[in-house]
Design a protein around this motif. Structure first.
Motif, PDB file in Angstrom:
ATOM      1  N   UNK A   1       8.536  17.760  -2.831  1.00 10.32           N
ATOM      2  CA  UNK A   1       9.961  17.489  -2.993  1.00 10.32           C
ATOM      3  C   UNK A   1      10.507  18.406  -4.085  1.00 10.32           C
ATOM      4  N   UNK A   2      11.831  18.639  -4.058  1.00 13.22           N
ATOM      5  CA  UNK A   2      12.419  19.618  -4.964  1.00 13.22           C
ATOM      6  C   UNK A   2      12.225  19.246  -6.429  1.00 13.22           C
ATOM      7  N   UNK A   3      12.096  17.939  -6.714  1.00 11.93           N
ATOM      8  CA  UNK A   3      12.093  17.548  -8.115  1.00 11.93           C
ATOM      9  C   UNK A   3      10.713  17.575  -8.745  1.00 11.93           C
ATOM     10  N   UNK A   4       9.702  17.973  -7.985  1.00 11.81           N
ATOM     11  CA  UNK A   4       8.359  18.050  -8.539  1.00 11.81           C
ATOM     12  C   UNK A   4       7.819  19.455  -8.346  1.00 11.81           C
ATOM     13  N   UNK A   5       7.050  19.945  -9.307  1.00 15.12           N
ATOM     14  CA  UNK A   5       6.467  21.265  -9.107  1.00 15.12           C
ATOM     15  C   UNK A   5       5.361  21.183  -8.053  1.00 15.12           C
ATOM     16  N   UNK A   6       5.225  22.244  -7.276  1.00 15.93           N
ATOM     17  CA  UNK A   6       4.113  22.297  -6.334  1.00 15.93           C
ATOM     18  C   UNK A   6       2.830  22.518  -7.119  1.00 15.93           C
ATOM     19  N   UNK A   7       1.736  21.916  -6.625  1.00 14.00           N
ATOM     20  CA  UNK A   7       0.472  22.064  -7.334  1.00 14.00           C
ATOM     21  C   UNK A   7      -0.255  23.299  -6.796  1.00 14.00           C
ATOM     22  N   UNK A   8       0.306  24.467  -7.097  1.00 13.79           N
ATOM     23  CA  UNK A   8      -0.226  25.698  -6.501  1.00 13.79           C
ATOM     24  C   UNK A   8      -1.713  25.893  -6.778  1.00 13.79           C
ATOM     25  N   UNK A   9      -2.103  25.706  -8.039  1.00 12.91           N
ATOM     26  CA  UNK A   9      -3.491  25.982  -8.392  1.00 12.91           C
ATOM     27  C   UNK A   9      -4.432  25.108  -7.579  1.00 12.91           C
ATOM     28  N   UNK A  10      -4.087  23.824  -7.473  1.00 12.95           N
ATOM     29  CA  UNK A  10      -4.943  22.921  -6.716  1.00 12.95           C
ATOM     30  C   UNK A  10      -4.971  23.289  -5.237  1.00 12.95           C
ATOM     31  N   UNK A  11      -3.829  23.721  -4.709  1.00 13.97           N
ATOM     32  CA  UNK A  11      -3.790  24.066  -3.294  1.00 13.97           C
ATOM     33  C   UNK A  11      -4.654  25.290  -3.018  1.00 13.97           C
TER      34      UNK A  11
ATOM     35  N   UNK B   1       0.848  -1.188   0.000  1.00 13.82           N
ATOM     36  CA  UNK B   1       0.000   0.000   0.000  1.00 13.82           C
ATOM     37  C   UNK B   1       0.883   1.236   0.000  1.00 13.82           C
ATOM     38  N   UNK B   2       0.633   2.129  -0.935  1.00 13.42           N
ATOM     39  CA  UNK B   2       1.413   3.359  -1.008  1.00 13.42           C
ATOM     40  C   UNK B   2       0.747   4.429  -0.152  1.00 13.42           C
ATOM     41  N   UNK B   3       1.507   5.039   0.745  1.00 10.69           N
ATOM     42  CA  UNK B   3       1.042   6.211   1.489  1.00 10.69           C
ATOM     43  C   UNK B   3       1.862   7.403   1.035  1.00 10.69           C
ATOM     44  N   UNK B   4       1.239   8.292   0.298  1.00  7.53           N
ATOM     45  CA  UNK B   4       1.991   9.435  -0.223  1.00  7.53           C
ATOM     46  C   UNK B   4       2.304  10.410   0.912  1.00  7.53           C
ATOM     47  N   UNK B   5       3.531  10.862   0.951  1.00 11.37           N
ATOM     48  CA  UNK B   5       3.995  11.739   2.022  1.00 11.37           C
ATOM     49  C   UNK B   5       4.408  13.095   1.478  1.00 11.37           C
ATOM     50  N   UNK B   6       4.589  14.048   2.404  1.00 12.82           N
ATOM     51  CA  UNK B   6       5.212  15.315   2.022  1.00 12.82           C
ATOM     52  C   UNK B   6       6.648  15.017   1.621  1.00 12.82           C
ATOM     53  N   UNK B   7       7.131  15.718   0.608  1.00 15.15           N
ATOM     54  CA  UNK B   7       8.442  15.401   0.072  1.00 15.15           C
ATOM     55  C   UNK B   7       9.594  15.713   1.014  1.00 15.15           C
ATOM     56  N   UNK B   8      10.611  14.832   0.990  1.00 11.62           N
ATOM     57  CA  UNK B   8      11.890  15.134   1.625  1.00 11.62           C
ATOM     58  C   UNK B   8      11.890  15.125   3.139  1.00 11.62           C
ATOM     59  N   UNK B   9      12.305  16.240   3.723  1.00 15.05           N
ATOM     60  CA  UNK B   9      12.522  16.318   5.167  1.00 15.05           C
ATOM     61  C   UNK B   9      11.332  15.883   6.018  1.00 15.05           C
ATOM     62  N   UNK B  10      10.103  16.359   5.715  1.00 10.87           N
ATOM     63  CA  UNK B  10       8.994  16.008   6.613  1.00 10.87           C
ATOM     64  C   UNK B  10       8.829  14.505   6.777  1.00 10.87           C
ATOM     65  N   UNK B  11       8.941  13.765   5.695  1.00  8.11           N
ATOM     66  CA  UNK B  11       8.741  12.317   5.779  1.00  8.11           C
ATOM     67  C   UNK B  11       9.830  11.685   6.645  1.00  8.11           C
ATOM     68  N   UNK B  12      11.057  12.200   6.527  1.00  3.57           N
ATOM     69  CA  UNK B  12      12.158  11.649   7.323  1.00  3.57           C
ATOM     70  C   UNK B  12      11.938  11.934   8.803  1.00  3.57           C
ATOM     71  N   UNK B  13      11.522  13.160   9.109  1.00  2.22           N
ATOM     72  CA  UNK B  13      11.258  13.520  10.502  1.00  2.22           C
ATOM     73  C   UNK B  13      10.192  12.603  11.081  1.00  2.22           C
ATOM     74  N   UNK B  14       9.160  12.372  10.283  1.00  5.50           N
ATOM     75  CA  UNK B  14       8.066  11.520  10.722  1.00  5.50           C
ATOM     76  C   UNK B  14       8.563  10.095  10.963  1.00  5.50           C
ATOM     77  N   UNK B  15       9.406   9.624  10.062  1.00  7.95           N
ATOM     78  CA  UNK B  15       9.928   8.268  10.215  1.00  7.95           C
ATOM     79  C   UNK B  15      10.756   8.167  11.488  1.00  7.95           C
TER      80      UNK B  15
END
Lengths: 437, 295
Positions: free
Chosen positions: B252-262, A67-81
């Motif tokens: 994450x840095x390698x993806x654009x933020x979805x500003x419009x959706x947010x 099951x994939x749980x999408x996380x906030x990118x980068x630092x936040x996910x690491x902090x959570x882990x």
């Protein structure tokens, strides 16, 4: 009312229990589970559409469902882990881990060693420098590389043409072009120095030959203020001080606006730049081109990495063997690697599958048909770089110190910022109890 | 205690006695500035969510466009309508959490106001201290506690900590002291009513306006809460709006933020709050006045 006291007592008792259990929490057996029961794995990642890639696996492997749980990118996910690891429960089985975070995670005992659980040939799928980031130069294996972020130079062809600019091949030329462009139109900049993106600066330093950490046996050393990094900092400090390069951070609404209206004419970025440009400045499609990074020594072309991550198994997973099987499939099987590139939009590290997966240029760069072959050539020149267990400290020191220096537009400030980063990182490593040379 | 209570309710009535003779232009100007300060960001969200991704950073800030419905469609299409799941989750967290919290606050507040028991003052002081501790500080300890119970990454992880609200109990206590006359409780007791019956049939109706306030406060607090669910939840199917939308920004840095959706998502996420306030503020006002007359 009484209820409140009761609750308080329960909380207190639970807190006490927590303290008592603190020592025994982590050594939960990561042993093989009983046979033939369906295994359920959770996977924390922030790569887009990963659930679709994983659906292929789930369809073929009913006995190991992910099951994939999408996380906030980068630092936040690491902090959570790390919080979940400390708490003793709540961590996923499989985790996307950026290369620079792996030493931190390993030193927190968050990742499982996969030695013996992966196929013999797995290492052969990846360039040596990339494989080294999941082994940290030891005999252990802390994950399978997923994507890499070799750096290139992206620029607006229309504006280059308009002002008669040549694509810079060396950093001297880069400085000249920056000056020429800014003189021709003071509103326009060839790029910006972003004090918000330590990973970007680390990539530039890596290109110049820096490696901020190194380990010898058990003892670490820190060399943020070595000669290559100081050279890079001085170079950018000079350009910012003269005002020919912007000093605003990237990834802000202001920067997005600048990409759209053509006041940011170039971007030193990485292989994933097309996606970001497309998302933030869709109207500029067809106006960009990619070139190799400007060089310090033209006869020894080099580049750095910005971003890139591996897929790791956490130390809390009860099914490390199954999880290892899954991440091996995800990052080395032709079908998954192709899906990663096409559906998830990552630049796979897997060498055998890469060329097939990336047969066409990204849609946003349709004007550059040789985009990926060219990128693959550039990727081969990536220098090696060792990350240490306190990257977060070094990176936040970067944000603080360079934030001030870029604001002040002072070259001396840039040099001082490097020294401060070095001191902060070194002191932190010592005070966290690592053996330091 | 008996004499104290009426005084408290009289005070708010005595101030708004009519004196509408002169309006200070300075005060009006300050209020207008204040209103603009509060409403401009809302206006910005409204206008920005009508822009397409390309227009968001390139056209004039306050010039509206025509893409609102496209944006809503895009947002609804994101990963199979996950946004609406977040909306439902938030409603659940805020609705159920707010309701439970109101019940607990009412009972605790009434008990504190109307009963005498050993340690009453001490408990109340502890509670007051609890009002001063920001809930943000508690999020990590709460995570560690719930992790021990194996409840992190479930609906309970967000619901349970929301139930106890020191501020709600404090408000309910003040309100119970003021709105429920001791004589009435005494009379009911003489007639043989049990404690729970008195609480349910006499105290709660009298406290209703105060409880609406407690509910609204708690509902809004949970609706807007970010850190607690952010720390507690790993499964994006359980996310509330706040955490979900922040994930669309931090790709994450390698993806654009979805500003419009947010931006569009932020607009949609305040609609239920606005609706709730518009419907409930009626009770709120009526009952404040009603409480005043009774004293």
């Amino acid at each position: 009312m009484r209820r409140h006291i009761g609750l308080g007592l329960t909380a207190f008792a639970a807190a006490a229990a927590l303290l008592l259990a603190g020592c025994s929490g982590s050594d939960e057996p990561a042993a093989e589970q009983g046979p033939k029961e369906n295994v359920k794995l959770t996977f924390w990642t922030w790569a887009p559409n990963m659930d679709k890639v994983v659906a292929t696996w789930n369809a073929a492997h009913p006995e190991i469902q992910v099951t994939v749980n999408k996380q906030d990118g980068g630092d936040p996910a690491v902090t959570k882990l790390l919080t979940a690891i400390k708490a003793g429960s709540g961590a996923p089985d499989v985790m996307q881990a950026e290369y620079q975070k792996i030493p931190t995670l390993v030193s927190a005992d968050a990742l499982a060693d996969l030695t013996g659980k992966l196929d013999q040939g797995t290492a052969g799928h990846f360039p040596e420098t990339v494989w080294k980031s999941v082994t940290l130069g030891t005999d252990a294996v802390y994950g399978v590389p997923q994507d890499s972020g070799p750096m290139q130079f992206y620029y607006r062809t229309d504006i280059f043409k308009q002002y008669g600019l040549q694509v810079p091949t060396t950093w001297d030329e880069y400085a000249q072009v920056a000056r020429k462009l800014h003189a021709a139109d003071p509103k326009k900049y060839l790029g910006t120095f972003s004090a918000n993106d330590p990973g970007w600066f680390a990539g530039l330093a890596q290109q110049a030959g820096a490696s901020w950490w190194s380990i010898d046996g058990e003892s670490w050393s820190v060399s943020v203020d070595d000669e290559p990094t100081v050279k890079v900092a001085d170079f950018w400090g000079g350009l910012v001080q003269d005002g020919v390069i912007d000093n605003k951070p990237m990834y802000t609404p202001e920067w997005n606006a600048a990409l759209n209206n053509g006041t940011q004419v170039g971007w030193l970025s990485a292989i994933w730049a097309p996606g970001v440009l497309e998302g933030n400045a869709a109207a500029t499609k067809g106006k960009w081109a990619m070139a190799p990074m400007p060089q310090w020594t033209p006869d020894q072309p080099a580049t750095g990495n910005w971003g890139g991550s591996a897929t790791s198994v956490t130390s809390q997973s009860k099914h490390p063997a199954e999880a290892a099987k899954f991440i091996e499939w995800l990052n080395t099987s032709p079908e998954a690697v192709t899906a990663l590139a096409k559906v998830s939009g990552v630049y796979p590290s897997d060498q055998p599958g890469q060329a097939a997966a990336l047969s066409a240029p990204p849609a946003f760069f349709a004007n550059q048909p040789d985009f990926y072959p060219k990128a693959a050539e550039i990727a081969k020149t990536a220098r090696s770089f060792t990350f240490g267990p306190n990257v977060n400290v070094a990176y936040s020191a970067y944000t603080d110190e360079f934030g001030k220096a870029a604001q002040a537009k002072s070259k001396a400030g840039f040099t001082a910022a490097i020294k401060a980063m070095q001191t902060t990182t070194l002191e932190n490593l010592k005070s966290s109890g690592f053996s330091v040379k | 205690m008996t004499t104290l209570a009426p005084e408290r309710t009289i005070q708010p009535v005595s101030t708004p006695v009519r004196r509408p003779t002169s309006r200070s232009p300075v005060a009006t100007a300050i209020l207008l500035v204040g209103a603009a300060y509060c409403l401009l960001p809302v206006l910005w969200v409204l206008i920005a969510s009508s822009k397409s991704g390309a227009e968001l950073f390139s056209t004039f800030t306050f010039s509206p466009s025509t893409h609102l419905f496209d944006n809503i469609a895009d947002l609804s299409a994101y990963r199979g309508g996950l946004f609406w799941r977040w909306m439902a989750n938030t409603t659940l967290y805020a609705g159920v959490g707010g309701l439970l919290s109101t019940i607990v606050s009412a009972a605790a507040g009434y008990g504190l106001a109307k009963y005498t028991f050993i340690g009453k003052q001490a408990t109340f002081n502890v509670l007051l201290a609890g009002v001063l501790v920001p809930s943000v500080v508690l999020a990590v300890p709460q995570y560690l506690l719930l992790a021990k119970l194996g409840l992190t990454n479930t609906y309970w992880a967000v619901l349970l900590p929301s139930i106890i609200s020191p501020y709600g109990i404090y408000l309910a206590r003040i309100y119970a002291a003021a709105a429920v006359p001791d004589d009435l409780v005494e009379a009911a007791r003489t007639d043989g009513a049990g404690d729970f019956l008195i609480f349910r049939s006499i105290a709660v109706p009298l406290m209703a306006p105060g409880l609406v306030t407690v509910f609204l406060f708690q509902f809004v607090a949970i609706w807007n809460n970010f850190l607690l669910p952010y720390i507690m939840l790993g499964n994006d199917q359980l996310f509330p709006l706040t955490v979900g939308l922040s994930g669309l920004l931090n790709q994450g840095a390698s993806q654009p933020s979805l500003y419009t959706s947010v931006v569009t998502g932020s607009l949609l996420s305040i609609v239920p709050l606005v609706a709730l306030f518009l419907t409930l503020q009626r009770y709120w006002k009526v009952d404040l006045a009603a409480g005043a007359v009774k004293s």
